[in-house]
Design a protein around this motif. Structure first.
Motif, PDB file in Angstrom:
ATOM      1  N   TYR A 217      12.553 -20.849  51.410  1.00  0.00           N
ATOM      2  CA  TYR A 217      11.767 -19.977  52.291  1.00  0.00           C
ATOM      3  C   TYR A 217      12.105 -20.182  53.771  1.00  0.00           C
ATOM      4  O   TYR A 217      11.737 -19.352  54.600  1.00  0.00           O
ATOM      5  N   TYR A 218      12.790 -21.260  54.082  1.00  0.00           N
ATOM      6  CA  TYR A 218      13.153 -21.530  55.476  1.00  0.00           C
ATOM      7  C   TYR A 218      14.613 -21.168  55.764  1.00  0.00           C
ATOM      8  O   TYR A 218      15.190 -21.601  56.752  1.00  0.00           O
ATOM      9  N   THR A 219      15.190 -20.356  54.888  1.00  0.00           N
ATOM     10  CA  THR A 219      16.537 -19.841  55.127  1.00  0.00           C
ATOM     11  C   THR A 219      16.499 -18.840  56.270  1.00  0.00           C
ATOM     12  O   THR A 219      15.650 -17.952  56.305  1.00  0.00           O
ATOM     13  N   GLU A 220      17.419 -19.005  57.217  1.00  0.00           N
ATOM     14  CA  GLU A 220      17.488 -18.084  58.349  1.00  0.00           C
ATOM     15  C   GLU A 220      18.177 -16.787  57.912  1.00  0.00           C
ATOM     16  O   GLU A 220      19.219 -16.812  57.264  1.00  0.00           O
TER      17      GLU A 220
ATOM     18  N   ASN B 111      18.142 -22.826  51.914  1.00  0.00           N
ATOM     19  CA  ASN B 111      16.962 -23.509  52.447  1.00  0.00           C
ATOM     20  C   ASN B 111      15.662 -22.882  51.965  1.00  0.00           C
ATOM     21  O   ASN B 111      14.619 -23.033  52.600  1.00  0.00           O
TER      22      ASN B 111
ATOM     23  N   THR C  62      13.242 -16.996  59.802  1.00  0.00           N
ATOM     24  CA  THR C  62      13.211 -17.466  58.420  1.00  0.00           C
ATOM     25  C   THR C  62      12.532 -16.439  57.518  1.00  0.00           C
ATOM     26  O   THR C  62      11.788 -15.567  57.982  1.00  0.00           O
TER      27      THR C  62
ATOM     28  N   ASP D 112       8.816 -16.754  57.883  1.00  0.00           N
ATOM     29  CA  ASP D 112       8.270 -16.044  59.045  1.00  0.00           C
ATOM     30  C   ASP D 112       8.191 -14.548  58.800  1.00  0.00           C
ATOM     31  O   ASP D 112       7.254 -13.881  59.251  1.00  0.00           O
TER      32      ASP D 112
END
Length: 594
Positions: free
Chosen positions: A480-483, A478, A443, A446
């Motif tokens: 900040y949680y986009t892969e 998504n 992400t 991360d």
């Protein structure tokens, strides 16, 4: 591993160092207790199965002539019990040795990967990454069968041979000597192919390494390949490398396949002699051999050559493994040139003064990149480096982080020579953004948190806002949680740089290093980013490399680096007044933009 390209073979060792097998034994040692139990179980099963031909002998010579069905049934049930015990022992061996083998593989792979984490940039500068990867994955995997089955099978089969020869001698010593006559012939075959086989597998490992290196390079450069329509040329290069690998593998495997047929041929010849002699002795007027003994002995013949065949297979696996062990241990033994000095201590909390004293550096002996570099950056100051490509600007900031060791001179931070402190304590107090804005798979959250795993989501978002990355991240599916994929293929070059910028800033460092941090950012974003940077740079010692001079006008000191030294230094206004190299560079950019 010497410097080379995908089309260059690595250096071959002329002789095998037996100490490498001893090192491999060091990985096996923790499991010797379990291996002994497996060997004991297999030997007990093997010893019991040795009695089966004796059972058949008694049935043929005694129970059938006596028509004793009760004893025939008892012997049959006993044979079934022996077979069942052997099957249970085999299942235990397969399960236990598979676990042990993979545990050893894991330990070797962990050691080589951990060592790769410590090797300096110079190691990766000198060799294709595909040739490094093949050692961690393919070469280590090639040891799997040897470790999972080979060692236990070898010990067990050697003991089995001892048992078999004893039982064969009990049956008939004359036939046993005939059977053993094949062993010297097999020894000659082994001696003949040994050196050729090992060298063939070394060459095969080279060709595999070359092929893997080119595949890795081609995948990383696929966009350039397609942009310049190089598919046909690349296919030709691949076909040549793959063809060389195929030829090398075929030549190496030819020697492996020599062993099995050799054993079978020797076995067939000796068995034929045994049948001829045995039948002759049975039919002789004063018969010295019974049919039951011959049947039992021929059963032992199969058992005699089976472990020898297995041992020949182990020998093949060992020679193959040796060629891979040489490469694996070569990588593990690669010297860590940049490491903690003996007696190194933790770097005290950094205030930010950085001083270069007569620093000299070269990537290759005789090709000096930096020659007697001297400057002092006070805490909170911003130093900018400009100059032509290849002048040594990135080298200077790499030396501050101690990614390389200086040839001579000193680099002091707050008066402490960085050569005397632990690398971990030094780099944890720095925020670094390299020219290569590498994005890891995972992400966006991360990736920004990569250098500070303790940071909260709010801190990550605050860092992203500071570098003007928050808006485009929020617009993704998504947030900040986009892969994102490896190397951030879903992101633009500017977006990757902003994420890398946020990652560097999140560490809240006292020393901030930005190497071409804004090279892929559009002018409008750069103006917004500059506002955040001006606030962020307060209280930090910062080193900025930039070809775009508009980003460094406010630096406390600008150093013009060229020809191994600092040709000019001063503020933007001072350097313009000198009308030297910096002035010419500024005017050339101004005219270009105009």
């Amino acid at each position: 591993m010497a410097r080379n390209r995908y089309d260059m073979d690595e250096v071959l060792e002329d002789s095998f160092d037996i100490s490498q097998l001893k090192r491999l034994a060091g990985y096996v040692s923790p499991y010797k207790g379990k291996m002994v139990s497996v060997i004991f179980l297999m030997l007990s099963a093997s010893a019991l199965t040795m009695t089966v031909p004796i059972f058949f002998q008694r049935i043929m010579d005694i129970y059938i002539p006596q028509k004793d069905m009760r004893k025939i049934i008892m012997v049959s049930l006993l044979t079934l019990a022996v077979a069942s015990y052997s099957a249970i022992a085999m299942r235990f061996k397969i399960k236990t040795m598979s676990v042990i083998g993979q545990s050893i593989i894991h330990a070797i792979r962990t050691d080589i990967f951990n060592h790769l984490q410590e090797l300096p940039f110079s190691y990766y500068d000198d060799r294709p990454h595909g040739k490094i990867q093949v050692r961690v994955v393919n070469y280590v995997n090639s040891l799997s069968d040897l470790l999972s089955n080979g060692i236990v099978n070898t010990v067990t089969d050697l003991c089995n041979l001892f048992f078999i020869i004893i039982f064969m001698l009990i049956c008939d010593a004359r036939l046993t000597l005939v059977c053993l006559c094949g062993l010297p012939v097999l020894a000659l075959v082994i001696i003949f192919i040994k050196k050729k086989q090992r060298r063939a597998w070394q060459i095969q490992s080279n060709k595999q390494s070359n092929l893997n290196a080119y595949i890795a390079e081609s995948i990383n450069g696929i966009r350039v390949t397609q942009s310049f329509v190089r598919e046909n040329e690349n296919n030709q290069i691949f076909n040549n490398l793959s063809g060389n690998y195929r030829k090398a593998w075929m030549k190496a495997i030819k020697f492996n396949f020599t062993m099995g047929p050799s054993v079978d041929m020797i076995s067939a010849v000796t068995t034929s002699f045994i049948y001829v002699l045995g039948i002759g002795w049975i039919l002789a007027p004063n018969a010295t051999l019974t049919v039951g003994v011959l049947i039992a002995f021929t059963a032992y013949i199969g058992r005699f050559w089976a472990p020898i065949n297995t041992l020949a297979g182990f020998y093949n696996s060992l020679l193959t493994a040796i060629s891979y062990l040489e490469r694996i241990f070569e990588t593990i033994d690669e010297p860590v040139l940049v490491k903690d000095a003996e007696g190194a201590f933790e770097m005290p909390t950094v205030k930010g003064e950085v001083c270069f004293k007569n620093v000299c550096f070269s990537y290759e002996e005789g090709h000096r990149i930096l020659d007697n570099i001297n400057f002092t950056a006070k805490p909170g100051q911003t130093y900018a480096f400009v100059g032509p490509t290849g002048a040594g600007k990135s080298t200077i900031v790499n030396l501050i982080c101690r990614f390389y060791n200086v040839d001579s001179g000193q680099i002091l931070i707050d008066g402490t020579d960085i050569a005397n402190v632990t690398i971990h304590s030094l780099r944890t107090q720095m925020g670094i953004m390299m020219q290569d804005s590498f994005i890891f798979s995972g992400t966006i959250m991360d990736n920004i948190r990569y250098g500070n795993r303790e940071a909260t989501d709010d801190q990550v978002i605050r860092a992203a806002k500071t570098v003007c990355a928050h808006d485009f991240i929020s617009q993704m599916e998504n947030g900040y949680y986009t892969e994102v994929n490896e190397r951030g293929s879903r992101l633009s070059a500017g977006q990757r740089q902003l994420i890398s910028f946020a990652r560097a800033l999140l560490a809240d460092p006292k020393i901030l290093i930005l190497d071409e941090a804004t090279s892929s950012i559009d002018t409008e974003t750069e103006i917004l980013l500059q506002k955040g940077l001006n606030e962020l740079l307060k209280g930090r010692t910062s080193f900025i490399i930039a070809h775009r001079l508009s980003t460094i006008k406010n630096a406390d000191c600008i150093l013009y680096v060229d020809k191994g030294g600092i040709l000019e230094r001063g503020t933007h206004e001072e350097l313009l007044e000198q009308k030297g190299a910096y002035y010419d560079l500024y005017i050339s950019q101004y005219d270009f933009l105009a």
